[in-house]
Design a protein around this motif. Structure first.
Motif, short mmCIF file in Angstrom:
data_model
loop_
_atom_site.label_atom_id
_atom_site.label_comp_id
_atom_site.label_asym_id
_atom_site.label_seq_id
_atom_site.Cartn_x
_atom_site.Cartn_y
_atom_site.Cartn_z
N ASP A 211 0.83 -1.21 0.00
CA ASP A 211 0.00 0.00 0.00
C ASP A 211 0.87 1.26 0.00
O ASP A 211 0.59 2.23 -0.72
CB ASP A 211 -0.90 -0.01 1.24
CG ASP A 211 -2.30 0.49 0.93
OD1 ASP A 211 -2.87 0.05 -0.08
OD2 ASP A 211 -2.82 1.31 1.71
N LEU A 214 2.49 1.69 -3.41
CA LEU A 214 1.52 2.17 -4.39
C LEU A 214 1.20 3.65 -4.20
O LEU A 214 0.87 4.35 -5.17
CB LEU A 214 0.24 1.34 -4.32
CG LEU A 214 0.38 -0.13 -4.74
CD1 LEU A 214 -0.93 -0.88 -4.53
CD2 LEU A 214 0.83 -0.23 -6.19
N THR A 217 3.91 4.98 -6.39
CA THR A 217 4.03 4.54 -7.78
C THR A 217 2.73 4.66 -8.59
O THR A 217 2.77 4.63 -9.82
CB THR A 217 4.51 3.08 -7.85
OG1 THR A 217 3.55 2.23 -7.19
CG2 THR A 217 5.87 2.92 -7.20
N SER A 218 1.57 4.78 -7.93
CA SER A 218 0.29 4.81 -8.65
C SER A 218 -0.10 6.24 -9.04
O SER A 218 0.48 7.21 -8.56
CB SER A 218 -0.81 4.19 -7.80
OG SER A 218 -0.53 2.84 -7.51
N LYS A 320 -1.26 -4.25 -8.26
CA LYS A 320 -0.65 -3.08 -8.90
C LYS A 320 -1.30 -1.77 -8.47
O LYS A 320 -0.75 -0.70 -8.70
CB LYS A 320 -0.72 -3.22 -10.42
CG LYS A 320 -0.07 -4.49 -10.97
CD LYS A 320 1.42 -4.54 -10.66
CE LYS A 320 2.04 -5.81 -11.24
NZ LYS A 320 3.47 -5.94 -10.85
N PHE A 321 -2.52 -1.85 -7.93
CA PHE A 321 -3.18 -0.65 -7.41
C PHE A 321 -4.34 -1.08 -6.53
O PHE A 321 -4.64 -2.26 -6.44
CB PHE A 321 -3.66 0.28 -8.53
CG PHE A 321 -4.59 -0.36 -9.51
CD1 PHE A 321 -5.97 -0.38 -9.31
CD2 PHE A 321 -4.11 -0.94 -10.68
CE1 PHE A 321 -6.82 -0.95 -10.22
CE2 PHE A 321 -4.95 -1.51 -11.61
CZ PHE A 321 -6.30 -1.52 -11.37
#
Length: 321
Positions: A211, A214, A217-218, A320-321
């Motif tokens: 978490d 992300l 990176t998200s 990934k998210f």
């Protein structure tokens, strides 16, 4: 694959939980009802009730009794989110206005308190005193975790150990309790309860680290809130700890924590962290906890829930998210 597909066989029981949650947040106060429903309708993975239900499969499973554990753990999670948003001054969560934004801080804090109280009320129907001990201990640790986060805010001189101690209390302990309580409520044996409790802890640690990765990176759209919001709020996460002293990052990080950073510099800081080895290092730590969780699953009796626990752990730690 979507997470919900991994536990699609629980849909009817989760529908029961959802209806029970709607009943649980109901009160004689119109304002409290609105604020609680606002949070409930924002949705969520309901992963904690899922862990309760799957863990209960290792004992005498009955949704009529297990719901009295699944509902309180989700209420506690909801309460912690409301309090978090006040502490972090967060305006959005899951793409919706937070309770504090829709109303104000006082309404948000009392809404969280109400949800905590409802959780305690719900679990009183269980006669097993160990279940009460697990839930009360979890609530105490959650509160300590919140205070630790406040103490550690903007504190660049902290260690990985400080971070791990914090996320244990803020995230891992409630997932661990969800697994333990499901097993306890269904009358599973002590050995199974221990393995499930440890499984939940390791999954929770892995999940929170991912978490935090992300968050960096998200995109804003994927997160439902601004990317890098943890840093903007002064929360130092694992990837940041690995690069906090890098020459290209340290000055930008100081600006971020001082609240004086421009949008361009904020994006540059996030890009620098994304392109560093910090992301891979953090993923390695998350994977270490994942492997520990999978090792606990191997010790469980064979049934359909065992495979589901394994698949959910893999999904949560590789998403990934």
């Amino acid at each position: 694959m979507k997470l919900k597909l991994l536990y699609s066989d629980l849909k009817s029981d989760l529908d029961v939980i959802e209806k029970e949650l709607a009943t649980a947040v109901n009160s004689s106060s119109h304002l409290l009802n609105e604020a609680s429903l606002h949070l409930l309708l924002a949705g969520g993975k309901r992963i904690r009730p899922v862990f309760v239900l799957l863990s209960a499969k290792f004992g005498d499973y009955s949704i009529d009794s297990i719901k009295n554990v699944a509902v309180p753990v989700e209420l506690i999670h909801m309460a912690s989110l409301v309090h978090d948003d006040v502490i972090d001054d967060a305006e959005t969560r899951r793409g919706r206005e937070t309770v504090k934004t829709q109303w104000n801080n006082r309404v948000a804090m009392y809404t969280g308190d109400f949800l905590f109280a409802r959780a305690i009320e719900y679990i009183t129907v269980l006669e097993n005193t160990y279940a009460h001990e697990v839930l009360s201990h979890t609530m105490v640790e959650l509160c300590i975790g919140e205070i630790l986060q406040i103490e550690d805010k903007h504190l660049i001189d902290q260690t990985v150990r400080d971070y791990l101690r914090r996320i244990k209390r803020k995230t891992a302990i409630l997932i661990s309790a969800s697994c333990a309580l499901g097993a306890i409520a269904s009358g599973a044996d002590e050995k199974t309860i221990r393995h499930l409790k440890r499984f939940g802890y390791y999954v929770g640690m892995s999940f929170q680290i991912i978490d935090d990765i992300l968050d960096i990176t998200s995109t804003d759209e994927q997160l439902g809130k601004p990317a890098g919001s943890d840093l903007l709020q002064g929360n130092i996460t694992l990837p940041v700890l690995y690069v906090k002293n890098e020459p290209t990052i340290a000055p930008l990080l100081k600006e971020m924590l001082d609240g004086s950073i421009s949008e361009d510099n904020k994006q540059q800081l996030l890009t620098e962290i994304r392109n560093s080895e910090a992301i891979n290092h953090a993923k390695q730590v998350s994977n270490m906890y994942l492997q520990k969780a999978l090792n606990e699953v191997k010790q469980l009796p064979a049934n359909s829930a065992k495979k589901s626990l394994q698949n959910i752990a893999l999904f949560m730690s590789k998403r990934k998210f």
